[in-house]
Enzyme design. Structure first.
Site, PDB file in Angstrom:
ATOM      1  N   LYS A   1       0.849  -1.205   0.000  1.00  0.00           N
ATOM      2  CA  LYS A   1       0.000   0.000   0.000  1.00  0.00           C
ATOM      3  C   LYS A   1       0.880   1.250   0.000  1.00  0.00           C
ATOM      4  O   LYS A   1       1.927   1.271   0.671  1.00  0.00           O
ATOM      5  CB  LYS A   1      -0.887  -0.028   1.248  1.00  0.00           C
ATOM      6  CG  LYS A   1      -1.962   1.054   1.300  1.00  0.00           C
ATOM      7  CD  LYS A   1      -2.799   0.902   2.582  1.00  0.00           C
ATOM      8  CE  LYS A   1      -3.922   1.900   2.682  1.00  0.00           C
ATOM      9  NZ  LYS A   1      -4.713   1.746   3.914  1.00  0.00           N
TER      10      LYS A   1
ATOM     11  N   SER B   1      -9.588   1.861   3.062  1.00  0.00           N
ATOM     12  CA  SER B   1      -8.723   2.592   2.160  1.00  0.00           C
ATOM     13  C   SER B   1      -7.723   1.731   1.398  1.00  0.00           C
ATOM     14  O   SER B   1      -7.163   2.180   0.414  1.00  0.00           O
ATOM     15  CB  SER B   1      -7.950   3.647   2.949  1.00  0.00           C
ATOM     16  OG  SER B   1      -7.078   3.028   3.881  1.00  0.00           O
TER      17      SER B   1
ATOM     18  N   SER C   1      -9.643  -0.568   7.304  1.00  0.00           N
ATOM     19  CA  SER C   1      -9.114  -0.311   5.966  1.00  0.00           C
ATOM     20  C   SER C   1      -8.480  -1.504   5.269  1.00  0.00           C
ATOM     21  O   SER C   1      -8.156  -1.420   4.091  1.00  0.00           O
ATOM     22  CB  SER C   1      -8.107   0.840   6.009  1.00  0.00           C
ATOM     23  OG  SER C   1      -8.783   2.074   5.957  1.00  0.00           O
TER      24      SER C   1
END
Lengths: 498, 482
Positions: A82, A157, A181
């Site tokens: 990420k 996210s 997330s």
């Protein structure tokens, strides 16, 4: 190897064929690079993907194969990271303008651990700006789409990581979970997503959103792969004093099916309330039913402060965020506004231009919650509720070993559906936030597909009981035998063939 | 109008003497280092970096708080103080708020023989910020740079209650702080280099029962400027009160060149620092055992030592004061006494000659080559009249520069040393025989003739005998001969 063959490959399978020499690391990464070139135009899961770099890593592995007969745990396995986790030499943008060209001079502990385990750092995945969001729509580099239905969001996210795993651009990815997330996008994309116990995994090199909540966790297609990745990521870190001084989680601690069957399962009734889509409640309830038939002891319990957890979370998380994001001021790194005359103007313009609306909203809310005169009423009260939420869980674990809940109150929604209604967006975290507030290990796995859309089931264990969490998840995975997704590459869109 | 009550409180920051910074492993010895050469992701506040407390910081702060008689709070909690400034890389300073290391202590000092006490409100630790640089090679005229070498260096902040009644007291109290931190070896306490900094709050009031309007004075970089700045404030506020004008609550900066305090421009509204517990640093308990350990190891403190020196060695207050101003010097003094038990003599030589040489060399006593053994050997030679005081001074100087002991210096200089009266006798007898007229004059009552004869003996010995001894032997011979 065809996609259909790879669909059911676990890390252990890749290792086997690499070990036997049936395939070389370079050949393996080329297969995944090829999948990326097919899928990326449709889903936009990666912000940074450098094929040359990936091939170079694979080549290094061929040149200097490990001396041991046994290959390291993740030898040659591509892992996507990420883009709020620092990898040296390539950008770490957090999906924002302000860090658009920022390259970290150092590497996160988790990335170093991946490298030591032989993993290939494949690229950086898309996210909501600064990990603030539940749909991966707020990235300034464009939204990521759900590979299972391109009109829908992948969740967030860590939507880029979830979409990359669901489309099999990579077999493994890591994300960060502050209030859901990792788990919520895993649920939206039909894959496995894990939030380890707070303090299980080092946060060093992970750009902080809310320090007391952030945890890095694995995303994968199978529970066993997530467990393996958790083992690689976890363990004490002298560079992070919030990281617990415990030995790393080990997959060998996972209980056998025999032992797992003895676990008492708690079903918190608050997680099946009217706010949860009925089909989702039904699917989760049916999975629980199947477990009961297997002889599990199923107990209905109550976590009475669940309803207050979300609001308390937004006070605590945003207060911390408002302070954590103060460093993005245009002085030392990142984007700085041009043509300004005074220091104050530089700060203002840099932050106005550098942050998106949701980030600004959260900084302002957090600043407000910490302001003198409001501190007691907001931040402190949030912390008190957090204690109550934690105590709810402590009490629950006196009666049971594992809690089972839905992961998300809703199915993946359409792009644009909630982006202009922050409160509706916040509500999508309502089932993942409480265990984050309590710092508990939680996992989401796909328990069913309804009209082509996945249903996430959440497994929550007591602190540092990842062994139980994975044990139950492995059992469920086998029991339910819901296959991991392998969506077909979409046809070129009409009018795009010019 | 004359009986105005002056109330002063001090806020003292001192840099704790740790090798590494407070939350990373970067070095702290920034003097003379290139800008930003002592930095890392942590003290630059790069995204993703996290602090890890240097335990030594806590040890030193506990020593300081215990030496000030503070109550130690059982938990250590760090707070973030949030504000924007270019020298603050994270946008907040890690500090302590409602849970300092220690509270309710006191510091004693003496002024004109009177012992005074100032209450300590709190002692806490925090990290230093970087430093703005306005000129330098890489900078354009309208640019400023930031040097983060200082960023993350540990500081202890000591806040006193407003118990100080005059600028003199403020200066003395601050000097006692410096002695204290030097004694404890928790800080080098150097005001000029910024490792000891002081802000003051001062108010004047007509009514002894109440306090006046508080003015904060900053930018005082020496003991003298603390005294001057506060004296200036006293006068300034006196005039305002006399004229019936209001004193405004504000922050004023001491202008070292113009010798005035100047109101700092800018917003007067109280800044909201939004303190909250730093979630990157978990609170932890101080364990009793290590606290006990620190308490037991605390050295004798300067004021106690000064009083003991006065009593035990019969030194004056100012003599004792000079010796205890530095722990090293006081230790050196007492080491010397083990070799030569003449406190007054040793003290005289230390407070004059030793300090003069150290000052010339720009060193402290531990950095210098001289040892208590070598130094007392020299003093013993003077005692035995083997050398004159004047020669001893120049020998001492060379001992400081060369690191040789007294005998080595003397033999290197080719001074073959006449150390017994017996060796002198032949020379004296010679001189008497060769100067019958002067002998006669002396015996006739002319004192000048004696001095002439002494001079002759000195010349013969080429200065290698002490004048005392020469006089002695000459006198004996003349009396015997007469």
């Amino acid at each position: 190897m065809t996609a259909e063959e790879m669909k059911n490959y676990r890390v252990s399978d890749y290792r086997r064929i690499l070990q036997k020499g049936d395939i070389s690391p370079r050949e393996l990464v080329k297969i995944f690079l090829e999948r990326c070139s097919q899928w990326e135009p449709f889903i936009n899961a990666f912000l940074h993907l450098d094929a040359e770099r990936v091939l170079r890593q694979a080549e290094e592995m061929e040149k200097f194969p490990p001396a041991d007969e046994e290959l390291p745990q993740l030898f040659g396995i591509p892992v996507a990271v990420k883009d709020n986790i620092c990898v040296s030499g390539i950008p770490t943008t957090c999906g924002s303008h302000i860090l658009e060209n920022y390259v970290s001079p150092y590497e996160a502990t988790v990335v170093q651990r991946l490298r030591r385990a032989g993993a290939i750092i494949f690229g950086k995945t898309n996210l909501d700006q600064f990990a603030m969001g539940s749909s991966t729509e707020s990235s300034v580099f464009g939204a990521t789409r759900n590979p299972l239905d391109l009109s829908r969001v992948p969740g967030g996210s860590s939507g880029g990581s979830a979409a990359a795993v669901a489309s099999l651009e990579v077999p493994l990815a890591i994300g960060s979970d502050t209030g859901g997330s990792v788990r919520q996008p895993a649920a939206f994309c039909g894959v496995v997503g894990v939030r380890p116990t707070y303090g299980r995994v080092s946060r060093y090199g992970v750009v902080s959103f809310a320090s007391s909540l952030d945890q890095v966790g694995p995303l994968s297609r199978f529970v066993s792969d997530a467990a393996l990745l958790a083992q690689v990521l976890s363990g004490e870190d002298p560079l992070d004093s919030t990281c617990a001084p415990y030995p790393p989680f080990s997959t060998s601690d996972i209980p056998s099916y025999e032992e797992t069957r003895k676990m008492r399962l708690g079903i918190p009734r608050e997680y099946f309330s009217s706010g949860v889509d009925r089909s989702i409640s039904e699917e989760v309830a049916s999975a629980v039913e199947k477990l009961a038939k297997e002889g599990f002891d199923v107990i209905e319990i109550s976590l009475p402060h669940t309803d207050f957890a979300l609001e308390a979370y937004y006070l605590v998380a945003l207060a911390e965020a408002s302070s954590n994001l103060a460093r993005f001021d245009g002085v030392l790194y990142g984007k700085r506004a041009q043509g300004v005359k005074t220091l104050m103007e530089m700060y203002h313009r840099t932050r106005i231009e550098g942050f998106g609306n949701e980030v600004k909203r959260r900084i302002m809310l957090g600043t407000y919650a910490l302001s003198s005169g409001y501190y007691d009423e907001f931040y402190l009260k949030g912390m008190k509720v957090r204690t109550l939420v934690r105590q709810d869980f402590e009490k629950a674990y006196e009666a049971c070993d594992i809690l089972l809940t839905p992961s998300s109150p809703c199915f993946p929604f359409k792009l644009g559906e909630k982006i202009s209604d922050p409160y509706q967006m916040y509500l999508t975290d309502i089932l993942t936030v409480p265990s984050a507030m309590a710092g508990l290990p939680s996992l989401s796995l796909n328990c069913a597909n309804r009209d082509g859309l996945p249903v996430g089931l959440q497994v929550i264990a007591g602190p540092f009981r990842e062994d139980r969490m994975f044990g139950l998840a492995l059992f469920l995975e086998e029991l339910l035998s819901v296959e991991p997704p392998i969506p077909a590459v979409p046809d070129v869109k009409e009018g795009d063939d010019e | 109008m004359n009986n105005l009550k002056i109330t002063i409180g001090l806020e003292v920051h001192c840099q704790l003497s740790t090798r590494a910074k407070m939350f990373c492993r970067c070095g702290t010895d920034y003097i003379g280092k290139g800008p930003n050469s002592l930095t890392c992701p942590v003290c630059l506040g790069l995204p993703g970096s996290l602090p890890v407390l240097n335990q030594r910081v806590l040890d030193l702060a506990l020593q300081l708080a215990l030496a000030l008689g503070c109550r130690i709070l059982p938990k250590v909690v760090f707070h973030r103080k949030n504000y924007f400034y270019p020298d603050l890389p994270k946008g907040y300073q890690v500090s302590q708020y409602d849970y300092p290391i220690g509270v309710n202590g006191s510091i004693d000092y003496a002024l004109q023989g009177q012992r005074k006490s100032v209450r300590i409100k709190r002692v806490h630790v925090e990290e230093d910020a970087g430093k703005l640089v306005h000129e330098g090679m890489a900078l354009m005229p309208d640019q400023s740079g930031v040097d983060f070498n200082r960023s993350g260096i540990p500081l202890a902040e000591i806040v006193t209650e407003p118990d100080i009644r005059s600028p003199e007291e403020a200066r003395e109290c601050l000097m006692m702080f410096r002695s204290l931190v030097r004694y404890l070896e928790v800080s080098d306490g150097n005001m000029e280099e910024g490792s000891l900094r002081c802000d003051a709050n001062i108010s004047l009031s007509r009514n002894p029962g109440e306090m006046g309007v508080k003015v904060e004075v900053k930018n005082m970089n020496s003991f003298r400027s603390v005294y001057r700045a506060l004296s200036f404030e006293v006068e300034r506020q006196k005039v305002l009160l006399h004229e019936g004008k209001e004193i405004s609550q504000e922050t004023r900066h001491w202008d070292e060149i113009k010798h005035v305090t100047v109101s700092s421009r800018g917003k007067e509204e109280a800044e909201d620092y939004r303190y909250f517990p730093d979630p990157d640093l978990l609170p932890f308990s101080i364990d009793e055992a290590s606290l006990m350990n620190i308490r037991e190891k605390l050295p004798e403190l300067p004021l106690e030592r000064k009083e003991r020196f006065m009593l035990e060695y019969e030194l004056t207050e100012s003599e004792a004061g000079v010796l205890v101003s530095s722990k090293m010097l006081a230790d050196f003094f007492e080491e010397c006494l083990k070799e030569l038990n003449k406190p007054k003599t040793v003290c005289n030589w230390i407070t004059t000659e030793v300090l003069r040489n150290l000052k010339n060399l720009g060193k402290n006593i531990n950095q210098s080559e001289i040892t208590p053994k070598a130094f007392t050997e020299l003093l013993r030679m003077i005692e035995k009249k083997e050398i004159s005081g004047t020669i001893a001074k120049s020998v001492l100087e060379e001992m400081f520069t060369s690191g040789m002991n007294a005998r080595e210096v003397i033999s290197k200089r080719g001074i073959s040393f006449i150390s017994s009266e017996k060796e002198l006798e032949n020379i004296v007898v010679d001189v008497i025989e060769n100067n019958p007229q002067s002998v006669a004059d002396y015996l006739g009552g002319k004192q000048k003739a004696f001095n002439f004869l002494v001079g002759q003996v000195m010349r013969q010995t080429r200065g290698q005998a002490s004048p005392e001894m020469v006089k002695n032997v000459l006198y004996k011979q003349l009396s015997a001969g007469g």
